[in-house]
Design an enzyme around this catalytic site. Sequence first.
Site, PDB file in Angstrom:
ATOM      1  N   SER A   1       0.821  -1.209   0.000  1.00 41.31           N
ATOM      2  CA  SER A   1       0.000   0.000   0.000  1.00 41.31           C
ATOM      3  C   SER A   1       0.855   1.260   0.000  1.00 41.31           C
ATOM      4  O   SER A   1       1.720   1.424  -0.849  1.00 41.31           O
ATOM      5  CB  SER A   1      -0.968  -0.034   1.180  1.00 41.31           C
ATOM      6  OG  SER A   1      -1.907   1.023   1.092  1.00 41.31           O
ATOM      7  N   HIS A   2       0.641   2.136   0.962  1.00 41.58           N
ATOM      8  CA  HIS A   2       1.294   3.445   1.000  1.00 41.58           C
ATOM      9  C   HIS A   2       2.603   3.414   1.785  1.00 41.58           C
ATOM     10  O   HIS A   2       3.165   4.474   2.073  1.00 41.58           O
ATOM     11  CB  HIS A   2       0.348   4.465   1.643  1.00 41.58           C
ATOM     12  CG  HIS A   2      -0.144   4.015   2.990  1.00 41.58           C
ATOM     13  ND1 HIS A   2      -1.049   2.989   3.135  1.00 41.58           N
ATOM     14  CD2 HIS A   2       0.164   4.424   4.241  1.00 41.58           C
ATOM     15  CE1 HIS A   2      -1.278   2.801   4.423  1.00 41.58           C
ATOM     16  NE2 HIS A   2      -0.551   3.653   5.117  1.00 41.58           N
TER      17      HIS A   2
ATOM     18  N   ASP B   1      -1.024   7.468  -3.987  1.00 45.98           N
ATOM     19  CA  ASP B   1      -0.063   6.711  -3.178  1.00 45.98           C
ATOM     20  C   ASP B   1       0.605   5.607  -3.977  1.00 45.98           C
ATOM     21  O   ASP B   1       0.432   5.510  -5.197  1.00 45.98           O
ATOM     22  CB  ASP B   1      -0.753   6.155  -1.928  1.00 45.98           C
ATOM     23  CG  ASP B   1      -1.655   4.974  -2.228  1.00 45.98           C
ATOM     24  OD1 ASP B   1      -2.230   4.937  -3.332  1.00 45.98           O
ATOM     25  OD2 ASP B   1      -1.802   4.087  -1.369  1.00 45.98           O
TER      26      ASP B   1
ATOM     27  N   ASP C   1       0.261   2.318  -4.376  1.00 45.39           N
ATOM     28  CA  ASP C   1      -0.481   1.351  -5.180  1.00 45.39           C
ATOM     29  C   ASP C   1      -1.717   1.950  -5.836  1.00 45.39           C
ATOM     30  O   ASP C   1      -2.468   1.236  -6.505  1.00 45.39           O
ATOM     31  CB  ASP C   1      -0.862   0.124  -4.347  1.00 45.39           C
ATOM     32  CG  ASP C   1      -1.937   0.405  -3.305  1.00 45.39           C
ATOM     33  OD1 ASP C   1      -1.906   1.494  -2.689  1.00 45.39           O
ATOM     34  OD2 ASP C   1      -2.804  -0.458  -3.096  1.00 45.39           O
TER      35      ASP C   1
ATOM     36  N   ASP D   1      -4.532   3.544  -4.553  1.00 44.60           N
ATOM     37  CA  ASP D   1      -5.885   3.534  -4.011  1.00 44.60           C
ATOM     38  C   ASP D   1      -6.182   4.730  -3.101  1.00 44.60           C
ATOM     39  O   ASP D   1      -7.298   4.873  -2.608  1.00 44.60           O
ATOM     40  CB  ASP D   1      -6.200   2.215  -3.298  1.00 44.60           C
ATOM     41  CG  ASP D   1      -5.302   1.936  -2.096  1.00 44.60           C
ATOM     42  OD1 ASP D   1      -4.393   2.742  -1.819  1.00 44.60           O
ATOM     43  OD2 ASP D   1      -5.511   0.890  -1.448  1.00 44.60           O
ATOM     44  N   ARG D   2      -5.195   5.610  -2.884  1.00 46.11           N
ATOM     45  CA  ARG D   2      -5.411   6.783  -2.034  1.00 46.11           C
ATOM     46  C   ARG D   2      -5.145   8.058  -2.823  1.00 46.11           C
ATOM     47  O   ARG D   2      -4.493   8.034  -3.866  1.00 46.11           O
ATOM     48  CB  ARG D   2      -4.507   6.733  -0.802  1.00 46.11           C
ATOM     49  CG  ARG D   2      -4.767   5.512   0.068  1.00 46.11           C
ATOM     50  CD  ARG D   2      -3.855   5.468   1.282  1.00 46.11           C
ATOM     51  NE  ARG D   2      -4.008   4.203   1.967  1.00 46.11           N
ATOM     52  CZ  ARG D   2      -4.087   4.066   3.294  1.00 46.11           C
ATOM     53  NH1 ARG D   2      -4.024   5.123   4.071  1.00 46.11           N
ATOM     54  NH2 ARG D   2      -4.217   2.877   3.835  1.00 46.11           N
TER      55      ARG D   2
ATOM     56  N   THR E   1     -12.935   0.465   9.807  1.00 39.79           N
ATOM     57  CA  THR E   1     -11.901   0.760   8.817  1.00 39.79           C
ATOM     58  C   THR E   1     -11.584  -0.510   8.035  1.00 39.79           C
ATOM     59  O   THR E   1     -11.356  -1.568   8.602  1.00 39.79           O
ATOM     60  CB  THR E   1     -10.640   1.291   9.514  1.00 39.79           C
ATOM     61  OG1 THR E   1     -10.962   2.524  10.171  1.00 39.79           O
ATOM     62  CG2 THR E   1      -9.521   1.529   8.524  1.00 39.79           C
TER      63      THR E   1
ATOM     64  N   GLU F   1     -12.838   6.856   3.410  1.00 44.62           N
ATOM     65  CA  GLU F   1     -12.151   6.736   4.689  1.00 44.62           C
ATOM     66  C   GLU F   1     -11.282   7.966   4.892  1.00 44.62           C
ATOM     67  O   GLU F   1     -10.735   8.514   3.919  1.00 44.62           O
ATOM     68  CB  GLU F   1     -11.256   5.495   4.709  1.00 44.62           C
ATOM     69  CG  GLU F   1     -11.991   4.181   4.573  1.00 44.62           C
ATOM     70  CD  GLU F   1     -11.059   2.988   4.575  1.00 44.62           C
ATOM     71  OE1 GLU F   1     -11.518   1.891   4.923  1.00 44.62           O
ATOM     72  OE2 GLU F   1      -9.872   3.137   4.220  1.00 44.62           O
TER      73      GLU F   1
ATOM     74  N   SER G   1      -8.456   8.118   5.857  1.00 46.70           N
ATOM     75  CA  SER G   1      -7.066   7.795   5.529  1.00 46.70           C
ATOM     76  C   SER G   1      -6.790   7.981   4.038  1.00 46.70           C
ATOM     77  O   SER G   1      -6.017   7.242   3.448  1.00 46.70           O
ATOM     78  CB  SER G   1      -6.731   6.369   5.971  1.00 46.70           C
ATOM     79  OG  SER G   1      -7.659   5.453   5.434  1.00 46.70           O
TER      80      SER G   1
ATOM     81  N   LYS H   1     -10.904   1.183  -2.991  1.00 48.78           N
ATOM     82  CA  LYS H   1     -10.798   2.636  -3.042  1.00 48.78           C
ATOM     83  C   LYS H   1      -9.935   2.999  -4.239  1.00 48.78           C
ATOM     84  O   LYS H   1      -9.107   2.206  -4.677  1.00 48.78           O
ATOM     85  CB  LYS H   1     -10.238   3.199  -1.748  1.00 48.78           C
ATOM     86  CG  LYS H   1      -8.992   2.562  -1.187  1.00 48.78           C
ATOM     87  CD  LYS H   1      -8.655   3.207   0.152  1.00 48.78           C
ATOM     88  CE  LYS H   1      -7.474   2.511   0.834  1.00 48.78           C
ATOM     89  NZ  LYS H   1      -7.888   1.315   1.572  1.00 48.78           N
TER      90      LYS H   1
END
Length: 516
Positions: free
Chosen positions: A70-71, A236, A238, A240-241, A304, A323, A325, A336
């Site tokens: 992830s991030h 981010d 990957d 998704d943010r 979450t 979210e 985050s 997301k």
Amino acid sequence: MPGGSQGKTIVVGGDGRYFSPEATQIILRLAAGNGIKHIILGKDAILSTPAVSALIRSHKTDGGILLTASHNPGGPENDFGIKFNISNGGPAPEDVTNSIYKITETISEYKSMNLPDLDLSKIGEFNHGPLKVTIVDSVSNYVSLLKEIFDFGMIKNWLHHTTPKPTVLFDALNGVTGPYGRAIFVDELGLSEDSIQNCVPKPDFGGHHPDPNLTYAHELVEAVERNNIEFGAASDGDGDRNMIYGKGAFVTPSDSVAIIADWAEKAIPYFKSGVKGLARSMPTSGAIDLVAKDKGLECFEVPTGWKFFGNLMDAGRLSICGEESFGTGSDHIREKDGVWAIVAWLSILAAANKEQPGAGINDVLMKHWKKYGRSFFSRYDYEECESEGAEAMMSHLRKLFADSSFVGSTLKASSSDTSFKVAEADDFSYTDPIDGSVSKKQGLYIKFTDGSRVIFRLSGTGSSGATVRLYVEKYSKNESEYGLDAQVGLKPLIEVALGVSKLKEYTGRDKPDVIT
């Protein structure tokens, strides 16, 4: 995988972090040895998390493997991760992950086929031993999906036919969304190369911490402020943010999802026929709840974790969710989606400029707050704390909440006469309205009589220590406060939260690593 692996088709890809190519070759050998029929693979093993979800859904595969942490930072000394997504395109639910864990407790052997490395750089269809491997362009399927959702013509008209022309900067933080950003901002929207930065995926993310917030995306923030850029955005590692940031205007993720929900039917063709429902994670501010109430929509508060949204989407009860985050998304996939949220904001600004020429991010924010009020919100992250101290802090709070005298007590800020009366204190639990599953101990919260909240969670997908997350929220209908910096508006509440939790005493931390 339900029914075993024989004859299954799965998608494989990841964020390009260190060890991804080697892990992909191992997955191909294991897949061949265990009867997988077909793997759809991103070129160079690159696929954003949203793109994997989109491919699973469009190709109706049996699931997907994502190589991502992830991030979190990448590189030889940093994190590597593996995720499994199920056939709806979403993260594996708890019953699947629990089953996987049980297998790890008894596994005594595994099957693999001795195959040479496959050239991951060539697009096409290949026979790899008994395995069929289709290597696809990492970007095209996903961008085609976005073009079905948004009116790119409306966005281009705003970008190219407004005087003066809006300035844009997208920062991929050398994560997976670099090629997606170039395809959208440069190829589709016709902007110059100056509109994107850090858009080459790198195994160590170029030394960046690929988390799109005010701390780690500081290069974007500095460039936006220095060059008076109207619209800045970051994604981010990957994909998704997301973070939305314009000149002097940071959009909190809580406000972002609420504003997207408010504008959806007007600005995004995908929602022209209506929005089914809205949702947020428990720590996320109640801004979206106010939009749901105004529009007469269901609004869900879930733990979450994106998997909780997936059940609601599959049941046809949820369209838009988020979210705090920095995760925002809709039912177009089951993850997301950072780039989706960024294009949603471009759509909102294009639509807002039809009503108010020259409208920018600040104008959209102020209009929203004047209608709904402002939910001041902030999150303090204390990263890599000693796990023992972090757990002791949570135990202290649980004991405090169990004391019958705590509810009804008054907690006073340390630097002022401001005080808050406790209305409720508990550990959040959630009963899924679709499958009836119960998730307990999802975060300790205190609600005050004025509607303010503080929340404490231990979290983190990193590889060392514990991350303590402190969330604070205060709602205001006082227009004179709307222009305040969130940290100013929230200061008394933050002092109360730090005092009641004894966070410094238990963790030894004087200040957080990240404030968002």
